[in-house]
Design an enzyme around this catalytic site. Structure first.
Site, PDB file in Angstrom:
ATOM      1  N   CYS A 251      -0.197   2.755  -4.313  1.00  0.00           N
ATOM      2  CA  CYS A 251      -0.901   3.999  -4.590  1.00  0.00           C
ATOM      3  C   CYS A 251      -0.011   5.184  -4.261  1.00  0.00           C
ATOM      4  CB  CYS A 251      -2.191   4.088  -3.775  1.00  0.00           C
ATOM      5  SG  CYS A 251      -3.531   3.063  -4.422  1.00  0.00           S
TER       6      CYS A 251
ATOM      7  N   HIS B  13       0.845  -1.182   0.000  1.00  0.00           N
ATOM      8  CA  HIS B  13       0.000   0.000   0.000  1.00  0.00           C
ATOM      9  C   HIS B  13       0.885   1.238   0.000  1.00  0.00           C
ATOM     10  CE1 HIS B  13      -3.877  -1.909   0.429  1.00  0.00           C
ATOM     11  NE2 HIS B  13      -3.544  -2.524   1.551  1.00  0.00           N
TER      12      HIS B  13
END
Length: 279
Positions: A167, A125
């Protein structure tokens, strides 16, 4: 198709969208190995080098981050692809921030004098400028800095490639319609030279990962490296990766506002020569 698998994003949280201390002194380097093309990296070393993979799938409950289903497909794909290119593979699964820092610090302190280059693949992430361990986040630049020329002497003048599947924010790309170096003696080079950072998405944007097949970026990267890795220069290969991600994918997601979104990787190069993998 009724059996299609879902796409997800590599961010801390997913919210449904509405539809509408180093110096800049440089380093001294002398390349003793003969090489005829000053605009091409020397691959004439006993080893290609290491490919370090950090694959974070499951995160501590306190982080609020979900399981990254499909990341193991990415890890296996990277392992297979870079093994065929001649790299020695290291895989580290579900690493905390301190463990990630330790893994890369250890790698940066090794003797790379007999290696042509170094590769690191980060699967996790992320947020803009950040990558997450299983317990918290860390600035990417703090990890990259471990390999700067003033800290990792045995990789000075050699390519250092970082591929980041994470991301970089929470913006969505809806898409739009379209019709259509010197080898002589000692020289001083910037400490930030010879890095390539390949981000799965530009700053500010979500990055998509299919929960069954892996991320759009890593699957495209591995496909293009497998097809063109022995033929084309690295930036030509990365342009083909951009082309594939941009044109061949759109999101399939049940969250409102997340359906049929697009993505484009972001390639940041401080390479000073052309990079061709040995045939």
């Amino acid at each position: 198709m009724s059996n299609r698998s879902e796409d997800s994003v590599d961010a801390r949280q997913v919210k449904a969208k509405e539809s509408s201390g180093f110096t800049d002194a440089g380093v001294d380097v002398t390349d003793a190995k003969p090489h005829s093309d000053v605009f091409q990296y020397n691959m004439n070393y006993p080893r290609m080098g290491q490919c370090v993979i950090i694959n974070n799938e499951t995160f501590h409950k306190k982080t609020g981050m979900g399981v990254r289903k499909g990341t193991d497909a990415d890890s296996k794909n990277v392992e297979k692809t870079f093994s065929k290119l001649g790299f020695q593979i290291q895989i580290h699964k579900d690493q905390t921030v301190s463990q990630m820092r330790e893994v890369l610090t250890r790698a940066s302190q090794e003797d790379h004098s007999r290696s042509a280059m170094f590769v690191c693949v980060l699967l996790s992430h992320g947020e803009e400028g950040m990558i997450f361990g299983t317990d918290d986040g860390i600035e990417l630049k703090k990890l990259f800095a471990l390999f700067r020329g003033d800290r990792c002497k045995s990789l000075v003048g050699k390519p250092k490639l970082f591929f980041i599947q994470a991301c970089q924010g929470s913006d969505l790309d809806a898409g739009t319609e379209s019709d259509f170096g010197s080898e002589e003696g000692q020289q001083r080079i910037p400490v930030e030279a010879d890095f390539l950072y390949a981000y799965s998405t530009p700053p500010g944007y979500y990055s998509w990962r299919n929960v069954a097949n892996g991320s759009w970026f890593i699957s495209s990267l591995c496909e293009m490296l497998s097809e063109y890795g022995k033929r084309l220069e690295i930036m030509q290969i990365m342009t083909r990766v951009n082309h594939k991600v941009a044109l061949d994918f759109k999101s399939s997601c049940n969250l409102p506002g997340f359906e049929e979104k697009k993505q484009i990787p972001c390639i940041v190069s401080m390479l000073t020569r052309d990079l061709y993998f040995p045939k």
